[in-house]
Design a protein around this motif. Structure first.
Motif, PDB file in Angstrom:
ATOM      1  N   SER A 100       0.842  -1.205   0.000  1.00 22.33           N
ATOM      2  CA  SER A 100       0.000   0.000   0.000  1.00 22.33           C
ATOM      3  C   SER A 100       0.875   1.253   0.000  1.00 22.33           C
ATOM      4  O   SER A 100       0.574   2.222  -0.702  1.00 22.33           O
ATOM      5  CB  SER A 100      -0.975   0.002   1.175  1.00 22.33           C
ATOM      6  N   GLY A 101       1.974   1.229   0.749  1.00 16.26           N
ATOM      7  CA  GLY A 101       2.888   2.375   0.751  1.00 16.26           C
ATOM      8  C   GLY A 101       3.456   2.641  -0.630  1.00 16.26           C
ATOM      9  O   GLY A 101       3.525   3.794  -1.081  1.00 16.26           O
ATOM     10  N   ALA A 102       3.863   1.574  -1.326  1.00 17.65           N
ATOM     11  CA  ALA A 102       4.410   1.735  -2.674  1.00 17.65           C
ATOM     12  C   ALA A 102       3.347   2.261  -3.636  1.00 17.65           C
ATOM     13  O   ALA A 102       3.639   3.106  -4.489  1.00 17.65           O
ATOM     14  CB  ALA A 102       4.976   0.403  -3.165  1.00 17.65           C
ATOM     15  N   LEU A 103       2.112   1.783  -3.504  1.00 10.96           N
ATOM     16  CA  LEU A 103       1.045   2.268  -4.377  1.00 10.96           C
ATOM     17  C   LEU A 103       0.796   3.755  -4.155  1.00 10.96           C
ATOM     18  O   LEU A 103       0.655   4.523  -5.111  1.00 10.96           O
ATOM     19  CB  LEU A 103      -0.241   1.478  -4.143  1.00 10.96           C
ATOM     20  N   PHE A 104       0.776   4.186  -2.905  1.00 10.85           N
ATOM     21  CA  PHE A 104       0.545   5.604  -2.631  1.00 10.85           C
ATOM     22  C   PHE A 104       1.733   6.453  -3.104  1.00 10.85           C
ATOM     23  O   PHE A 104       1.543   7.563  -3.603  1.00 10.85           O
ATOM     24  CB  PHE A 104       0.260   5.826  -1.143  1.00 10.85           C
ATOM     25  N   GLU A 105       2.950   5.923  -2.998  1.00 10.25           N
ATOM     26  CA  GLU A 105       4.126   6.624  -3.538  1.00 10.25           C
ATOM     27  C   GLU A 105       4.027   6.704  -5.066  1.00 10.25           C
ATOM     28  O   GLU A 105       4.377   7.727  -5.664  1.00 10.25           O
ATOM     29  CB  GLU A 105       5.413   5.916  -3.123  1.00 10.25           C
ATOM     30  N   TRP A 106       3.587   5.618  -5.699  1.00  8.45           N
ATOM     31  CA  TRP A 106       3.408   5.612  -7.147  1.00  8.45           C
ATOM     32  C   TRP A 106       2.446   6.742  -7.536  1.00  8.45           C
ATOM     33  O   TRP A 106       2.720   7.501  -8.467  1.00  8.45           O
ATOM     34  CB  TRP A 106       2.850   4.261  -7.604  1.00  8.45           C
ATOM     35  N   CYS A 107       1.336   6.851  -6.817  1.00  5.94           N
ATOM     36  CA  CYS A 107       0.346   7.899  -7.096  1.00  5.94           C
ATOM     37  C   CYS A 107       0.940   9.289  -6.895  1.00  5.94           C
ATOM     38  O   CYS A 107       0.684  10.205  -7.691  1.00  5.94           O
ATOM     39  CB  CYS A 107      -0.890   7.719  -6.216  1.00  5.94           C
ATOM     40  N   HIS A 108       1.748   9.441  -5.852  1.00  8.93           N
ATOM     41  CA  HIS A 108       2.399  10.731  -5.579  1.00  8.93           C
ATOM     42  C   HIS A 108       3.276  11.128  -6.766  1.00  8.93           C
ATOM     43  O   HIS A 108       3.228  12.271  -7.250  1.00  8.93           O
ATOM     44  CB  HIS A 108       3.213  10.639  -4.287  1.00  8.93           C
ATOM     45  N   GLY A 109       4.090  10.192  -7.228  1.00 11.96           N
ATOM     46  CA  GLY A 109       4.942  10.475  -8.379  1.00 11.96           C
ATOM     47  C   GLY A 109       4.129  10.786  -9.625  1.00 11.96           C
ATOM     48  O   GLY A 109       4.453  11.712 -10.376  1.00 11.96           O
ATOM     49  N   PHE A 110       3.075  10.025  -9.839  1.00 16.79           N
ATOM     50  CA  PHE A 110       2.243  10.222 -11.025  1.00 16.79           C
ATOM     51  C   PHE A 110       1.642  11.623 -11.043  1.00 16.79           C
ATOM     52  O   PHE A 110       1.749  12.331 -12.047  1.00 16.79           O
ATOM     53  CB  PHE A 110       1.128   9.169 -11.078  1.00 16.79           C
ATOM     54  N   VAL A 111       1.014  12.002  -9.947  1.00 22.03           N
ATOM     55  CA  VAL A 111       0.311  13.291  -9.903  1.00 22.03           C
ATOM     56  C   VAL A 111       1.286  14.449 -10.120  1.00 22.03           C
ATOM     57  O   VAL A 111       0.999  15.375 -10.892  1.00 22.03           O
ATOM     58  CB  VAL A 111      -0.457  13.444  -8.575  1.00 22.03           C
ATOM     59  N   GLY A 112       2.451  14.401  -9.488  1.00 29.15           N
ATOM     60  CA  GLY A 112       3.427  15.479  -9.645  1.00 29.15           C
ATOM     61  C   GLY A 112       3.939  15.605 -11.068  1.00 29.15           C
ATOM     62  O   GLY A 112       3.963  16.698 -11.651  1.00 29.15           O
ATOM     63  N   ALA A 113       4.342  14.490 -11.660  1.00 31.40           N
ATOM     64  CA  ALA A 113       4.889  14.530 -13.015  1.00 31.40           C
ATOM     65  C   ALA A 113       3.802  14.808 -14.057  1.00 31.40           C
ATOM     66  O   ALA A 113       4.062  15.461 -15.067  1.00 31.40           O
ATOM     67  CB  ALA A 113       5.618  13.229 -13.322  1.00 31.40           C
ATOM     68  N   PHE A 114       2.596  14.321 -13.795  1.00 36.78           N
ATOM     69  CA  PHE A 114       1.491  14.623 -14.704  1.00 36.78           C
ATOM     70  C   PHE A 114       1.291  16.137 -14.771  1.00 36.78           C
ATOM     71  O   PHE A 114       1.126  16.705 -15.852  1.00 36.78           O
ATOM     72  CB  PHE A 114       0.202  13.928 -14.260  1.00 36.78           C
ATOM     73  N   ALA A 136      -4.843  11.988  -6.664  1.00 39.43           N
ATOM     74  CA  ALA A 136      -4.250  12.964  -5.744  1.00 39.43           C
ATOM     75  C   ALA A 136      -4.585  12.612  -4.293  1.00 39.43           C
ATOM     76  O   ALA A 136      -3.736  12.733  -3.405  1.00 39.43           O
ATOM     77  CB  ALA A 136      -4.735  14.378  -6.081  1.00 39.43           C
ATOM     78  N   ARG A 137      -5.799  12.155  -4.047  1.00 41.00           N
ATOM     79  CA  ARG A 137      -6.168  11.723  -2.691  1.00 41.00           C
ATOM     80  C   ARG A 137      -5.361  10.493  -2.275  1.00 41.00           C
ATOM     81  O   ARG A 137      -4.890  10.397  -1.147  1.00 41.00           O
ATOM     82  CB  ARG A 137      -7.669  11.456  -2.595  1.00 41.00           C
ATOM     83  N   LEU A 138      -5.197   9.549  -3.180  1.00 51.61           N
ATOM     84  CA  LEU A 138      -4.386   8.360  -2.881  1.00 51.61           C
ATOM     85  C   LEU A 138      -2.927   8.737  -2.621  1.00 51.61           C
ATOM     86  O   LEU A 138      -2.267   8.112  -1.787  1.00 51.61           O
ATOM     87  CB  LEU A 138      -4.470   7.350  -4.028  1.00 51.61           C
ATOM     88  N   ALA A 139      -2.440   9.753  -3.308  1.00 46.60           N
ATOM     89  CA  ALA A 139      -1.057  10.191  -3.120  1.00 46.60           C
ATOM     90  C   ALA A 139      -0.815  10.718  -1.706  1.00 46.60           C
ATOM     91  O   ALA A 139       0.319  10.727  -1.224  1.00 46.60           O
ATOM     92  CB  ALA A 139      -0.701  11.270  -4.143  1.00 46.60           C
TER      93      ALA A 139
END
Length: 184
Positions: A100-114, A136-139
């Motif tokens: 779950s931590g990795a998934l939320f980190e993945w979302c964090h990276g996605f939202v920022g770079a998007f 963004a909420r998941l991030a």
């Protein structure tokens, strides 16, 4: 950048190369960042890592390296008409907290770079706008330490939602403009 391999490199390979480049993020967040960058409509160029990290001093990954393979495979997966796009995350046997931590980190990276690639007013459908808000909420979510079978099932469903959301955003910001250019 052609002839992409069919599978993403191992999480450990990407973590090792990220450390070698002195990046302050792990493999899952880096893959999320790359995916956000591509979904936002940016092109995959040799200096993609510097662009994704918003740091021009980051060197380009050497051809054939795990980071280069990650970029080529991710781009090929986004363009795959069979929707073969995958998230680079820990395996199912990893702990719920790690996954779950990795998934939320993945979302964090996605939202920022998007945001970097797509800009302030990307051409999003209402479904994509909602999906981006959910990402963004998941991030901002916190990993769950432990859980039961219901929590495991929920995480699998969230992973699938994230995968589909990334494809949806890629469709609006990367594929749609390419199709419009071909028609003109």
């Amino acid at each position: 950048m052609t002839d992409a391999p069919a599978e993403l490199p191992q999480l450990s390979e990407i973590d090792a190369e990220a450390r070698g480049h002195a990046l302050a993020i792990g493999a899952a967040e880096l893959h999320g960042s790359l995916c956000g960058w591509l979904a936002g409509g940016a092109a995959l160029k040799p200096d993609w890592l510097a662009a994704v990290m918003a740091d021009p001093t980051v060197p380009a990954p050497p051809p054939g390296s795990a980071l280069d393979r990650l970029a080529r495979t991710t781009l090929a997966q986004f363009d795959d008409r069979a929707f073969g796009f995958e998230l680079l995350l820990p395996p199912p046997e990893a702990s719920l907290a790690e996954r779950s931590g990795a998934l939320f980190e993945w979302c964090h990276g996605f939202v920022g770079a998007f945001g970097l690639a797509a800009g302030a007013q990307p051409p999003l459908s209402s479904e994509s706008e909602e999906a981006l808000g959910d990402l963004a909420r998941l991030a901002r979510a916190e990993p769950q330490d432990d859980g039961d079978d219901a929590d495991e099932e929920a995480l699998v469903e969230i992973e699938e939602f994230v995968r589909v959301a990334a494809l949806l955003l890629h469709g609006d910001c990367a594929l749609a403009p390419r199709h419009r250019q071909r028609l003109n």
